[in-house]
Design an enzyme around this catalytic site. Structure first.
Site, short mmCIF file in Angstrom:
data_model
loop_
_atom_site.label_atom_id
_atom_site.label_comp_id
_atom_site.label_asym_id
_atom_site.label_seq_id
_atom_site.Cartn_x
_atom_site.Cartn_y
_atom_site.Cartn_z
N ARG A 139 -24.00 10.76 23.09
CA ARG A 139 -23.77 9.69 22.25
C ARG A 139 -22.51 8.94 22.64
O ARG A 139 -21.53 9.36 22.96
CB ARG A 139 -23.41 10.12 20.66
CG ARG A 139 -24.70 10.61 20.10
CD ARG A 139 -24.31 11.35 18.81
NE ARG A 139 -25.34 11.70 18.09
CZ ARG A 139 -25.48 12.46 17.08
NH1 ARG A 139 -24.46 12.94 16.59
NH2 ARG A 139 -26.75 12.80 16.48
N ASP A 176 4.18 -1.96 12.13
CA ASP A 176 4.08 -3.08 12.69
C ASP A 176 5.47 -4.04 12.18
O ASP A 176 5.63 -5.29 12.30
CB ASP A 176 3.10 -4.21 12.27
CG ASP A 176 2.61 -4.23 11.03
OD1 ASP A 176 3.36 -3.61 9.99
OD2 ASP A 176 1.51 -5.12 10.69
N THR A 185 4.90 1.36 6.40
CA THR A 185 3.58 0.98 6.55
C THR A 185 3.24 1.85 7.78
O THR A 185 3.54 2.28 8.72
CB THR A 185 3.54 -0.51 7.23
OG1 THR A 185 2.39 -0.72 7.54
CG2 THR A 185 4.67 -0.73 8.28
N ARG A 198 0.49 -4.69 -5.00
CA ARG A 198 0.29 -5.61 -3.85
C ARG A 198 0.47 -6.94 -4.72
O ARG A 198 -0.30 -7.79 -4.86
CB ARG A 198 -0.94 -5.84 -2.97
CG ARG A 198 -1.19 -4.77 -2.03
CD ARG A 198 -2.50 -4.99 -1.18
NE ARG A 198 -2.96 -3.90 -0.60
CZ ARG A 198 -2.53 -3.11 0.32
NH1 ARG A 198 -1.32 -3.82 0.99
NH2 ARG A 198 -3.14 -2.24 0.92
N TYR A 199 1.72 -7.26 -4.97
CA TYR A 199 2.17 -8.39 -5.74
C TYR A 199 3.62 -8.89 -5.45
O TYR A 199 4.31 -8.32 -5.20
CB TYR A 199 2.35 -7.98 -7.37
CG TYR A 199 2.91 -9.09 -8.07
CD1 TYR A 199 1.93 -10.37 -8.71
CD2 TYR A 199 4.00 -9.24 -8.59
CE1 TYR A 199 2.75 -11.09 -9.45
CE2 TYR A 199 4.82 -10.08 -9.32
CZ TYR A 199 3.84 -11.28 -9.83
OH TYR A 199 4.47 -12.23 -10.54
N ASP A 252 1.01 0.90 9.58
CA ASP A 252 0.58 0.25 10.68
C ASP A 252 1.75 -0.05 11.51
O ASP A 252 1.60 -0.46 12.76
CB ASP A 252 0.34 -1.21 10.04
CG ASP A 252 -0.78 -1.32 9.21
OD1 ASP A 252 -1.66 -0.52 9.21
OD2 ASP A 252 -0.71 -1.92 8.03
N ARG A 292 -3.92 -3.56 10.69
CA ARG A 292 -3.82 -4.90 10.82
C ARG A 292 -3.93 -5.52 12.08
O ARG A 292 -4.80 -5.23 13.05
CB ARG A 292 -2.81 -5.29 9.90
CG ARG A 292 -2.67 -4.57 8.39
CD ARG A 292 -1.92 -5.31 7.42
NE ARG A 292 -0.38 -5.66 8.11
CZ ARG A 292 0.14 -6.45 7.63
NH1 ARG A 292 -0.08 -6.99 6.40
NH2 ARG A 292 1.48 -6.73 8.16
N ASP A 296 5.52 -5.39 5.35
CA ASP A 296 5.49 -7.15 5.59
C ASP A 296 5.68 -7.82 4.14
O ASP A 296 6.64 -8.57 4.36
CB ASP A 296 4.46 -7.20 6.44
CG ASP A 296 4.34 -8.69 6.93
OD1 ASP A 296 5.20 -9.08 7.37
OD2 ASP A 296 3.12 -9.38 6.61
N HIS A 328 -9.58 4.85 3.77
CA HIS A 328 -8.22 5.38 2.83
C HIS A 328 -7.89 6.58 3.18
O HIS A 328 -6.66 7.08 2.86
CB HIS A 328 -8.60 5.19 1.46
CG HIS A 328 -8.82 3.79 0.92
ND1 HIS A 328 -7.75 3.07 0.64
CD2 HIS A 328 -9.87 3.15 0.98
CE1 HIS A 328 -8.40 1.91 0.36
NE2 HIS A 328 -9.50 1.82 0.51
N GLY A 388 0.94 -1.26 0.07
CA GLY A 388 0.02 -0.21 -0.05
C GLY A 388 0.94 1.17 0.01
O GLY A 388 2.07 1.28 0.35
N GLU A 431 -8.88 -1.85 13.76
CA GLU A 431 -9.73 -2.66 12.60
C GLU A 431 -9.51 -4.30 13.12
O GLU A 431 -10.17 -5.26 12.80
CB GLU A 431 -9.35 -2.68 11.26
CG GLU A 431 -7.79 -2.87 10.95
CD GLU A 431 -7.37 -2.55 9.38
OE1 GLU A 431 -8.19 -2.08 8.66
OE2 GLU A 431 -6.26 -2.88 9.15
N MET A 455 -7.27 1.66 10.71
CA MET A 455 -6.32 0.84 10.36
C MET A 455 -5.12 0.17 11.51
O MET A 455 -5.33 0.90 12.51
CB MET A 455 -5.83 1.44 9.14
CG MET A 455 -6.68 1.43 8.01
SD MET A 455 -5.69 1.75 6.46
CE MET A 455 -7.29 1.84 5.22
N GLN A 504 -6.54 7.66 5.72
CA GLN A 504 -5.56 7.55 6.69
C GLN A 504 -3.97 7.26 5.87
O GLN A 504 -3.04 7.34 6.44
CB GLN A 504 -5.70 6.17 7.56
CG GLN A 504 -6.68 6.54 8.52
CD GLN A 504 -7.25 5.09 9.23
OE1 GLN A 504 -6.49 4.60 10.14
NE2 GLN A 504 -8.02 4.43 8.64
N THR A 512 6.15 -7.03 1.09
CA THR A 512 7.41 -6.64 0.25
C THR A 512 8.67 -7.10 0.90
O THR A 512 9.46 -7.46 0.06
CB THR A 512 7.43 -4.88 -0.04
OG1 THR A 512 6.19 -4.73 -0.32
CG2 THR A 512 8.47 -4.64 -1.04
#
Lengths: 341, 341, 341, 341
Positions: free
Chosen positions: B162, B129, B125, B72-73, B127, B171, B103, B272, B10, B222, B169, B274, B105
Site C-alpha cells: 500500500r 512558522d 504555534t 481566533r479574534y 506550525d 499552514r 501569527d 486536531h 489555536g 496540508e 498541519m 496534533q 495574535t
C-alpha cells in the site's frame, strides 16, 4: 571511498538514526562503502568489522541503543592500542572514520586524528555536556524519561506528607536535572553548577511544609555537591569505570534531610532507564542531521571536525576546540529553575 | 505593576507552562499583579478578566490547552475593537500586556502596540512558522504526536502492498511534515517549500514498489502544492476562518496516485490530535523560559518585543521585525528529508 | 441518601475514575449526596469531610493519585478509633460508605462493617493481590510502567556484557514481576510464588552468557525469596510501616550474582514511579465500572460486599470472603514466564 | 512435529508476541519445527514458507505488525484454494497448523479443518468481536491509542465552543468506541449495539452547551447506525474489501449536527493509527499466553479449537462454536458509558 563508522561510550537513543543517515547518504548518494566497527574503539583494535549497507539499517530509526554495539575503551590508554588502530584501518583500507561518542570517545578520536587519521566526530551523550554544540544525541530522550518519572512521582507525592528525591544522571553537569526539574515542576533542583547549602535546602523545605504544602519534589543531579564551607561534607563517589555511583548523593541527601527535618523522605534513582528506549523525534532528527552532515563533510575532504547544532543549523567545529571541555548549564537556565520552584 | 496576560489563536501544549512562569516569577519575585484575559483578544474587548495568582496555576504544567481559553479574534479587524481594548486596559489599570500567540495574535499585538500599549509577545504555534525564533511553543509536541502516528502506520503498512498518506498541519510551512517525516522515516515528504511534481512522485513510488518494497509512507503538509507547470493542478483549499481545509490535499493526492499507479492508497488526516495532550518536556521548558523572559522584560521597562529562542539562549526581538513574516523550513533540512527517503 | 466515600492505603492511578463514577452516577442518576472523607480512615476518625459534586470531579479522569488524599491508617488498630468512626458517620448522617482500598483498607472496612455500618468496597492495589477479583485498580498502570522500564533497559543492556536486575513492587505476590517480565521479555523472573535457587539462577546466567548472549535481564519482585534448603539465605526486609524495603532483594541478588559469576551486574529499583502518572485506559475503565457498580449496589440496599471483575462482568462478592486472603499468581502464568525466558 | 503458523487479516499489535511464544515453547521445550507461511492463507496456497527458529524472533516482542506479513485472502473463496492448501501442507509435511486471525481467518480455518487439517486458532482483532474469548490480541493496544486521541482532543476542545466527533474502528461492534469513550471521558458514545436517535443526540448537545459547557466530545463507532423510525436515514457504507468506509458516519454526523444546532463541529477519523505501533503489555502478555497455549494444545494432540481468555485463565473452545458469531458489547458496559456522559 571506504568510510569507517563506530559508536563509543554509553549507548543512547538516537544512535541508530545517525548510523542509518551515514549509510543512506553515504552509500545511496555518494557511492561510498561504509564499514562498521563493532563495540567502539574495541572493534577497531580487534579488527571486528561488519559491512553496513541499506539492508542493515531497515527499521532501526525508532530503536534505541546502537546496532554496532559499544564499549568504554580508549585505544590511547593501552599499550599498542593506537598501533592496532592504524593497522586495522590500513588492512581495511579505511580512508576516513566517523566516530559517534561523548567526551571519552571524542578524546580518543582527537588522539587518533593526531596520528594522521581523517576523522569526523558526532557528539552523543545523555549528559549534554559536549562543548561546541547546542545538543548532543540522546539528551532529549533522557530528559523525556526523567520528566515522565517526575510527573509520576508528582501524582503519588501529593497524597502523602513526604519529601521525594529523584536522582538523575549527568556526570559533572546538571543538564538533565535542571531541564527535567523545570519540565516536571520540581520544588528544588540541585545541580553541580550551583553547589547547595544543606541548611538553606532544609529551611526551604520546612518553610514550604509549614506554609501549605504536603510534599516536595527534589531533583538532584548525580554530580551535585554541597558548597564549600557549608554544613554538609560530601565528595562525589566514583566507581571503578570512573562513573559516578548511582544513588550515592540521593541516599546521602535523604539521610541529611530526615535528620534535620524529621520529614519522611524517599529516594528514586532513575538509573539505566534514562538511556534506553525509543528515541524522541528530536533525537532521531538530530541523529539524522548529524549523520548526513558527517558523511557530507568527509566527501568534501574535511577532517578533524565535529558536527554541531547551532540554533537551527548544523555546522562543523574543529575537534581540537571541543575535546577536554565540559559544557555546563548556563546561568539563565539555572535561574529559571530557581524562579519556578 | 499590573500586568495583563492573554493567549490567542489555536491552543497548543505548553501554554500553561508560560502562564505559570509569568505568574510565579511576576507575583513571587517582582511583586506584580497578573490579570488574565479570557479567550484571547475577545476577553480584552469584553473586559472578561480573571485574577491569576499562585493558586490558579497549581498542577497546570503538564496539562495541554490554556487555562485562560483562547479565540481566533483580532480587535483591529472590527469597528471599535481597538477602542474597546484601550478602554478595558485603562479600566483595569493594566500597565503592560503579555500576548501569547501565533501569527494572527502577534499581528494584532503590533497594532495594539502602535496605539501606545506596552506589549511583550511570546510566540506559540504548532506550525513553527513565527519569524525570529528557533522554536515556538507547541511545535515540539505536535512533531511528537505526528511522529508517533507515522511510527504506528509504519508497522501496519509493512504487511500490505500500500501507499499510506499521512496529512499533517503546518499552514504554508512544512515544519511538521519535514520533521515528522524525517523522524518517522517516511519514504516521501511533500512540503510547501518544495512544490512537488506528481509525475516524479509517481515514478518514485512505482520504482520503489517494483524494486523491493511492499509499501510507502508519504507525509504531506496540508499546505503542500504542486509545482507550476507540472501535470497536477490544485490550489490549497481554505475554510471560513482562513484555515486550510483538513484532508483536502491528502484526498486529492490519493486520487492522483491511485489513478496513475493502481496502488491501493490510504489517507490518514491527523487533524486536531496534533494540538492536544500533554506537552513534551521541551515545550514545558520553552514555555517556562519564555514566560520568565517576558515578565522580566516588562519589569525592566522593555516593550514591543517578542521572546525568542536562539540556540541555547532566550533573547528579545522587536515585534515590528517579526509581524507579517513567515519562517520557512531551511533548504538544509529539506535536503536531509530527501536524502533519507 | 448520604453516601460517604474514602480512598485508603497507597495511591494508585485510576482512583479518580472511581470517585468520578460514584459522584456522576450517585448524584446524577440516583440523587444521592456524596460526602468525601479526606486521607482515608484518618478523615473519618477526624471528621475531615468535603462535599463531592459534579464540579469537584471535572478533568480528573486522566489524573493519577486521588483527589481525596489517602493515608495508611486503620481505625481498629488504635484506641477509640472505631468509636470515632461511628461518631463521625452519625454526625454526618452517612447511611452507607464506599471504601476504595487494598488489603489493609478492606480489612478495616470489614471491622467497621461488623460494627453495623453498611459498606461497599472497591479493590485497588498495584500489587493485584486482592482476593476475589481478576483485577484491582492500579495494576494495569503499574505493569505498563514496569514494562516500559524493562523495554528501556533492554536497548541499553544489549550493548554491554551485563546482568541487569530490575526490582519491582508487589508485596508478597509476584503479579507485577511476572507480567512485566513476560511483556518486557526478561530472561528470568523471580517471584515470591516460586522461591528461587541461586545456584540455578547462576547456572542459567553462565550458560546463557557462555552460549551467545551478551546480556541478561532479571526481573525480581520485592517479595521474592530463596527456596528453603538452597545456597542463599535471605529474609524479606520490612520497613517501619510494614512495607517491604525497596532495593533490598535487588542489591542482595546483585552481590550474589557478581560474587558467583564475576559478571558486571546493575540494579534498577523502579520504586514510586510504579504508582504514579496517567492511568491506563484499562484502569480508568475498571475504576469507572467499579464506581458505578458500588453506588448501584448501595442504592439497591446491598452492603458488606466488594465489587469484583470476573471475566467481562463486574459482580459483587461478600467482603468477608475477601478480607485477609492474598491472591497469588497462578501456576499457568508462572509457566508462561518460564517458557519464554 | 512440523507445525505451520500463519497470521491472517488486518495486522494488529501483539502478533509478534504470539509468534515468538509459539517458536520459543514449540522449538525450545517440545522440540517441534515451526514453519511460517508468509502473508496469511496466501502463503499457504502459494507455498511461500520461511523457517521460524529462535534467531528469527529476537527483539520482536515490542514490535507492532507481524513478521510473517498478512493478507485478506480466504482459500475457500477461490477455485482450487483448498486443494492448494492441502498440497502445500503435504509437501511441507505440516502435521498441524496454528492460525492467528480474526473473523475471516477463523472462518477459513474452520473450512480447512473440515478438510481434515489439524488446526488450533488464536483470536486477534482490534475490534474484540471474536466470540468465545474475553479479549482478542490487539484490542487493548487499539483502545490505548483511541483513548490517547480522545485525551488530546479534550485539551484542545476545552478552549473552543465546539462539538468534536472522534470516529473509531470496530466493524459492527462498539468495543473500541465504548471503552475509549469511557476511558477518555466522552460526553456521548454512539455504538452499533445501541442505535441512536439523532434528535436525542441534538437535544443532549443543545442542553449541555446551553447549560454550562463550551464543548462536547462524541465518540462514534464506524459501525454506528441510527435507530429505525428516527429522523436520520443512513446505512453503513462498505468498501470494496467489505470493510466499513472510514469517515463516512463521522462526516454524516457532523453534517446532521451542524444543520440542526449550528454548532461548529469537527471530525477526527483515527483510521490506521489504531492498528499500529508498540503493543501494550496486555497485548504482549495475551499474545504470549495464547502462543504457549496453542502449541501446548497441538503437542497434546488437540485440534479444531481456539485459545480463549476467560477471566484469569486461558482455555480452549471448539472452533465450530466460534466461527460466524460476533461478540457484542454487553448492556452493562453500554450502561456505564451512558452513566458517565
Amino acid at each position: 571511498m571506504r568510510v569507517g563508522l563506530l559508536t563509543g561510550g554509553g549507548d543512547v537513543p538516537g544512535l541508530n538514526a545517525a548510523i542509518r543517515a551515514v549509510v543512506k547518504r553515504g552509500e545511496g548518494e555518494h557511492g561510498h562503502s561504509i564499514v562498521g566497527f563493532r563495540n567502539g574503539w574495541r572493534g577497531v583494535v580487534d579488527g571486528d568489522v561488519q559491512p553496513l549497507t541499506r539492508g542493515h539499517i531497515r527499521n532501526v530509526l525508532s530503536v534505541g541503543g546502537t546496532l554496532l554495539g559499544t564499549a568504554r575503551y580508549h585505544p590511547h590508554s593501552s599499550d599498542g592500542g593506537l598501533d592496532a588502530v592504524m593497522a586495522t584501518l590500513e588492512a581495511e583500507r579505511i580512508e576516513a572514520l566517523i566516530c559517534i561518542g561523548g567526551d571519552g570517545t571524542l578524546h580518543a578520536a582527537s588522539k587518533v586524528a593526531e596520528a594522521g587519521v581523517k576523522i569526523v566526530a558526532i557528539p552523543k551523550t545523555i549528559d549534554n555536556d559536549v562543548w561546541g554544540t547546542d545538543r548532543s544525541i540522546g539528551f532529549d530522550s533522557a530528559v523525556s524519561i526523567a520528566t515522565e518519572a517526575v510527573d509520576r512521582i508528582h501524582t503519588t507525592a501529593e497524597s502523602h506528607n513526604r519529601v521525594m528525591i529523584v536522582e538523575v544522571m549527568g556526570r559533572t553537569a546538571g543538564w538533565i536535572a535542571v531541564t527535567a526539574g523545570i519540565a516536571g515542576g520540581a520544588e528544588l533542583v540541585l545541580a553541580p553548577e550551583d553547589p547547595f547549602d544543606i541548611e538553606k535546602v532544609v529551611r526551604f523545605l520546612k518553610h514550604r511544609h509549614r506554609a501549605h504544602a504536603s510534599f516536595s519534589i527534589v531533583v538532584v543531579a548525580e554530580g551535585a555537591v554541597p558548597a564549600e564551607g557549608t554544613a554538609m561534607h560530601y565528595e562525589t563517589q566514583v566507581g571503578k569505570f570512573g562513573e559516578i555511583v548511582a544513588g550515592a548523593i540521593g541516599e546521602r541527601l535523604k539521610a541529611e534531610i530526615e535528620a534535620r527535618t524529621g520529614f519522611d523522605t524517599r529516594v528514586t534513582v532513575l538509573g539505566h532507564t534514562q538511556r534506553g528506549g525509543v528515541p524522541t523525534p528530536t533525537d532521531r532528527i538530530l541523529g539524522s542531521r548529524f549523520g548526513v552532515a558527517a558523511i557530507d563533510a568527509i566527501t568534501r575532504g574535511e577532517s578533524n571536525v565535529m558536527t554541531a547544532l547551532r540554533g537551527e543549523e548544523v555546522v562543523l567545529v574543529p575537534l581540537s576546540e571541543v575535546a577536554g571541555k565540559v559544557k555546563h548549564v548556563p546561568a539563565s537556565l539555572l535561574d529559571v529553575a530557581r524562579a519556578l520552584a
